[in-house]
Write a protein that holds these residues in place. Structure first.
Motif, PDB file in Angstrom:
ATOM      1  N   ASP A   2       0.796  -1.221   0.000  1.00  0.00           N
ATOM      2  CA  ASP A   2       0.000   0.000   0.000  1.00  0.00           C
ATOM      3  C   ASP A   2       0.830   1.274   0.000  1.00  0.00           C
ATOM      4  OD1 ASP A   2      -2.471  -1.117  -0.177  1.00  0.00           O
ATOM      5  OD2 ASP A   2      -2.876  -1.075   1.963  1.00  0.00           O
ATOM      6  N   ILE A   4       2.626   4.450  -1.045  1.00  0.00           N
ATOM      7  CA  ILE A   4       2.611   5.398  -2.151  1.00  0.00           C
ATOM      8  C   ILE A   4       3.414   6.617  -1.715  1.00  0.00           C
ATOM      9  CG2 ILE A   4       0.470   4.644  -3.235  1.00  0.00           C
ATOM     10  CD1 ILE A   4      -1.013   6.815  -1.666  1.00  0.00           C
ATOM     11  N   ARG A  53      -4.989   6.331  -0.245  1.00  0.00           N
ATOM     12  CA  ARG A  53      -4.949   5.476  -1.436  1.00  0.00           C
ATOM     13  C   ARG A  53      -6.351   5.003  -1.824  1.00  0.00           C
ATOM     14  NH1 ARG A  53      -0.500   1.652  -3.304  1.00  0.00           N
ATOM     15  NH2 ARG A  53      -1.494   0.669  -5.076  1.00  0.00           N
ATOM     16  N   PHE A  63      -2.432   3.327  -9.092  1.00  0.00           N
ATOM     17  CA  PHE A  63      -1.052   3.571  -8.703  1.00  0.00           C
ATOM     18  C   PHE A  63      -0.163   2.565  -9.407  1.00  0.00           C
ATOM     19  CE2 PHE A  63      -3.449   5.687  -5.457  1.00  0.00           C
ATOM     20  CZ  PHE A  63      -2.727   6.851  -5.266  1.00  0.00           C
TER      21      PHE A  63
END
Length: 81
Positions: A2, A4, A53, A63
């Motif tokens: 997860d 980013i 996200r 992404f």
């Protein structure tokens, strides 16, 4: 994974034409936390990254992971103009 980057979040907001306030409203993340993350002043908790996200992905952002060309973002096919 997860994770980013702040640059990806800024780029995703740009693709959606969202202000920080719009992302704050949709994600539920405090504005001060988002500002510090995007400005590189702090690394937020995993739960904060997940909330950001999920909000951006629900709006149509994909992404792109580090894959030799660097991480990035794009709009999902169904959301492209």
């Amino acid at each position: 994974m997860d994770t980013i980057s702040a640059a990806q979040v800024r780029a995703a907001r740009g693709l959606l034409n969202w202000s920080r306030d719009e992302l704050v409203t949709v994600s539920g993340v405090p504005k001060s936390t988002l500002v510090r993350f995007e400005d590189g002043a702090t690394a937020p908790r995993a739960s904060t990254i997940t909330a950001i996200r999920k909000a951006l992905e629900a709006a149509g952002v994909e992404f792109i992971p580090q894959n030799g060309g660097g991480p990035g973002v794009r709009l999902a096919s169904a959301h492209q103009e």
